[in-house]
Write a protein that holds these residues in place. Structure first.
Motif, mmCIF file in Angstrom:
data_model
loop_
_atom_site.group_PDB
_atom_site.id
_atom_site.type_symbol
_atom_site.label_atom_id
_atom_site.label_comp_id
_atom_site.label_asym_id
_atom_site.label_seq_id
_atom_site.Cartn_x
_atom_site.Cartn_y
_atom_site.Cartn_z
ATOM 1 N N VAL A 74 0.772 -1.309 -0.091
ATOM 2 C CA VAL A 74 -0.183 -0.009 0.071
ATOM 3 C C VAL A 74 0.882 1.117 0.035
ATOM 4 O O VAL A 74 1.614 1.392 0.783
ATOM 5 N N GLU A 75 1.001 1.806 -1.175
ATOM 6 C CA GLU A 75 1.765 3.103 -1.178
ATOM 7 C C GLU A 75 1.152 4.278 -1.867
ATOM 8 O O GLU A 75 0.234 4.108 -2.475
ATOM 9 N N GLU A 76 1.548 5.442 -1.230
ATOM 10 C CA GLU A 76 1.081 6.703 -1.867
ATOM 11 C C GLU A 76 1.143 6.820 -3.591
ATOM 12 O O GLU A 76 2.288 6.427 -4.167
ATOM 13 N N GLY A 77 0.152 7.094 -4.159
ATOM 14 C CA GLY A 77 0.346 7.099 -5.591
ATOM 15 C C GLY A 77 -0.141 5.995 -6.215
ATOM 16 O O GLY A 77 -0.042 5.829 -7.482
ATOM 17 N N ASN A 78 -0.223 4.651 -5.451
ATOM 18 C CA ASN A 78 -0.572 3.594 -5.868
ATOM 19 C C ASN A 78 -0.061 2.732 -6.973
ATOM 20 O O ASN A 78 -0.477 1.939 -8.006
ATOM 21 N N GLY A 79 1.351 3.049 -7.169
ATOM 22 C CA GLY A 79 1.936 2.540 -8.041
ATOM 23 C C GLY A 79 1.976 0.906 -8.138
ATOM 24 O O GLY A 79 1.818 0.407 -9.493
ATOM 25 N N PRO A 80 2.247 0.224 -6.986
ATOM 26 C CA PRO A 80 1.969 -1.035 -7.218
ATOM 27 C C PRO A 80 0.660 -1.978 -7.618
ATOM 28 O O PRO A 80 0.608 -2.759 -8.441
ATOM 29 N N LEU A 81 -0.496 -1.086 -7.419
ATOM 30 C CA LEU A 81 -1.668 -1.494 -7.747
ATOM 31 C C LEU A 81 -1.664 -1.222 -9.151
ATOM 32 O O LEU A 81 -2.214 -2.180 -9.834
ATOM 33 N N ILE A 82 -1.213 -0.120 -9.736
ATOM 34 C CA ILE A 82 -1.558 0.088 -11.154
ATOM 35 C C ILE A 82 -0.856 -0.758 -11.844
ATOM 36 O O ILE A 82 -1.176 -1.350 -13.010
ATOM 37 N N ALA A 83 0.502 -1.056 -11.435
ATOM 38 C CA ALA A 83 1.255 -1.905 -12.330
ATOM 39 C C ALA A 83 0.720 -3.278 -12.094
ATOM 40 O O ALA A 83 0.753 -4.055 -13.401
ATOM 41 N N ARG A 84 0.182 -3.896 -11.165
ATOM 42 C CA ARG A 84 -0.578 -5.017 -11.140
ATOM 43 C C ARG A 84 -1.588 -5.280 -11.994
ATOM 44 O O ARG A 84 -1.947 -6.263 -12.619
ATOM 45 N N MET A 85 -2.521 -4.330 -11.945
ATOM 46 C CA MET A 85 -3.658 -4.221 -12.907
ATOM 47 C C MET A 85 -3.348 -4.246 -14.377
ATOM 48 O O MET A 85 -4.441 -4.433 -15.268
ATOM 49 N N THR A 86 -2.193 -3.723 -14.812
ATOM 50 C CA THR A 86 -2.061 -3.600 -16.244
ATOM 51 C C THR A 86 -1.366 -5.070 -16.715
ATOM 52 O O THR A 86 -1.575 -5.297 -18.001
ATOM 53 N N LYS A 87 -1.298 -6.047 -15.904
ATOM 54 C CA LYS A 87 -0.995 -7.309 -16.173
ATOM 55 C C LYS A 87 -1.944 -8.085 -17.060
ATOM 56 O O LYS A 87 -3.186 -8.099 -16.538
ATOM 57 N N PRO A 88 -2.006 -8.969 -18.126
ATOM 58 C CA PRO A 88 -2.919 -9.457 -18.613
ATOM 59 C C PRO A 88 -3.602 -10.576 -17.994
ATOM 60 O O PRO A 88 -4.775 -10.819 -18.350
ATOM 61 N N ASP A 89 -3.142 -11.141 -17.048
ATOM 62 C CA ASP A 89 -3.484 -12.175 -16.355
ATOM 63 C C ASP A 89 -4.562 -11.699 -15.394
ATOM 64 O O ASP A 89 -5.708 -12.345 -14.932
ATOM 65 N N ILE A 90 -4.799 -10.257 -15.050
ATOM 66 C CA ILE A 90 -5.672 -9.688 -14.277
ATOM 67 C C ILE A 90 -6.920 -9.545 -14.991
ATOM 68 O O ILE A 90 -6.834 -8.585 -16.153
#
Length: 496
Positions: free
Chosen positions: A114-130
């Motif tokens: 959980v990070e300010e700016g939500n970088g890890p969340l955005i990066a994971r949602m870009t992956k085709p498996d999601i």
């Protein structure tokens, strides 16, 4: 539980050490792969959607739809730490008078930082498996105004519109991920709201596309045309976890769980079968897939939520603390049964494969469940929001159809009487409502003129002008103040 039974910390390595009556995953963690990012890892999600997926995985089905957890608020980091320490496992204890059931669930395989700016969340949602991004961010987390429209002026929304690469909200993060997927030629994911609010899919769509339009109108059009936002009706009573629940799980099952969940045995999920990029076989584990959720949603809002709203205030005035005690109190239950049969259920259109009277009978049994320990103060919260959603639309339908509103007007009178702030025994009542001050002023003014309470147009709209409702409300309110709650309920039940 035998007092000598050792307490075992919840973890993958300790699963075999739990009592035989505790259900545990038959699937292995290394068999699972991600398909869903879920934002909002509260009790409801882990006792509802996550449990449906657990049941599916227990069948050896759709193991490529495991959950990656996520959060966008600072407190979510503490949830992540606690669940990480127990390998993302959760103990769900379903409480039922016929026998409780404990299940250790394991459909979640990760929880993003959980990070300010939500970088890890955005990066994971870009992956085709999601292929699905699901949400339980609370009914108030969708940035809508008092009229239910997207609130473009909210500070969080303005921030995200001006900082699209470092958003503050989950909706800004969703848009950032969809922007990248579009640019990379990756099919969009479905945005699936699991929050308990009417037309939740339409609300989620409105917030995502509304925010996207503040950033990039072309992107907003692409999202509107390509991303599915299915509506859902979700239902399960899931109280907050306290030391009481942790102690109960430890003593009864020998499990040391930092965030266990207790809930009723009943659960329901009606889901619009509309997805952008595939879905698990939800129908095989009891989810109702349908092209139209609206009939189920109206049934729940009027019969269950309306019943909660009707039950709350007479119980509070009679100093009843627990819902299960109110549900067996002869006056409170008698009032609710008559109200539902004569005024609420007749306004609900037919629902596929559902007997409405049997549905209410099930609700009655759920309300009587002492294990859940749901409270009347919780049901009394936020009446200025709940009454216009759960009671007053039924009033309008009854009036428009020429039906009696004797019981429904009594619900409003009981609420007004409750807002005076004193129970029948003289106990002080704390009003938990964002509009508490304004409500209290109107309730006090109704001592001289009952119509003063109905002048709260943000709640009642034009119902003050409907004489059938206004006259019955005034009569009931006067009787409550002169004769008391018990006597008024008794007369209503007897039809006198």
């Amino acid at each position: 539980m035998d007092e000598l039974m050792p307490l075992t910390e919840l973890s993958l390595s300790n699963l075999d050490g739990f009592p035989a009556d505790v259900e545990r995953p038959t699937y292995r963690r290394d068999q699972l792969s991600a398909g869903i990012v879920h934002v909002g890892l509260g009790n409801f999600h882990r006792a509802h959607m996550a449990l449906y997926l657990h049941d599916l995985f227990q069948m050896g089905r759709d193991l490529d739809w495991a959950i990656v957890g996520a959060g966008v608020r600072a407190p979510d980091a503490r949830v992540r730490d606690d669940l990480a320490a127990q390998d993302w496992l959760t103990t769900v204890c379903e409480l039922d008078p016929a026998g409780d059931r404990a299940v250790v669930t394991g459909p979640m395989i990760d929880f993003l930082p959980v990070e300010e700016g939500n970088g890890p969340l955005i990066a994971r949602m870009t992956k085709p498996d999601i292929r699905i991004v699901s949400l339980t961010v609370t009914e108030g987390g969708y940035y809508v105004d008092a009229k239910g429209a997207f609130d473009a002026e909210h500070a969080d929304i303005r921030h995200d519109a001006e900082n699209p690469d470092a958003p503050r909200t989950v909706f800004g993060a969703i848009i950032a991920a969809l922007r990248t997927r579009r640019a990379d030629g990756v099919a969009p994911f479905t945005v699936m709201s699991c929050d308990n609010l009417p037309e939740n899919g339409h609300v989620a769509r409105g917030t995502v596309t509304g925010l996207a339009r503040l950033m990039d109108a072309e992107l907003a059009d692409w999202i509107s045309a390509n991303v599915a936002f299915p509506c859902a009706m979700v239902d399960r009573i899931t109280p907050a976890t306290s030391d009481r629940e942790r102690k109960m799980i430890a003593e009864r099952f020998g499990i040391e769980d930092r965030r266990p969940i207790t809930c009723e045995s009943f659960r329901q999920w009606v889901l619009e079968d509309r997805f952008s990029n595939g879905r698990p076989a939800f129908e095989d584990v009891g989810v109702t897939l349908t092209p139209d959720v609206a009939p189920y949603e109206l049934m729940k809002i009027r019969i269950l939520n309306g019943g909660h709203a009707a039950l709350a205030y007479p119980a509070a005035l009679l100093d009843i603390h627990f819902v299960h005690d109110a549900a067996v109190h002869p006056l409170v239950r008698g009032f609710l049964d008559k109200l539902e049969r004569e005024e609420i259920i007749p306004t609900v259109p037919p629902v596929p494969n559902t007997d409405l009277n049997a549905y209410y009978g099930l609700i009655g049994r759920r309300l009587e469940n002492p294990g859940v320990a749901d409270t009347i103060p919780r049901l009394c919260q936020d009446g200025s929001n709940r009454q216009p959603k759960f009671i007053l639309p039924t009033v309008r339908d009854r009036l428009d159809g020429g039906g009696s509103v004797e019981g429904l007007s009594l619900v409003s009178a009981l609420w007004c009487h409750y807002l005076s702030g004193v129970s029948e025994s003289g106990r002080k009542i704390e009003i938990d409502d964002p509009s508490a001050t304004r409500l209290k002023v109107a309730a006090d003014a109704s001592l001289k003129d009952p119509a003063a309470f109905l002048s709260l147009d943000i709640v009642f709209g034009n119902l003050a002008d409907r004489s059938s409702f206004a006259d019955a409300f005034a009569r009931h309110l006067t009787s409550l103040r002169t004769d008391g709650t018990a006597k008024v309920l008794e007369r209503y039940i007897q039809g006198t």
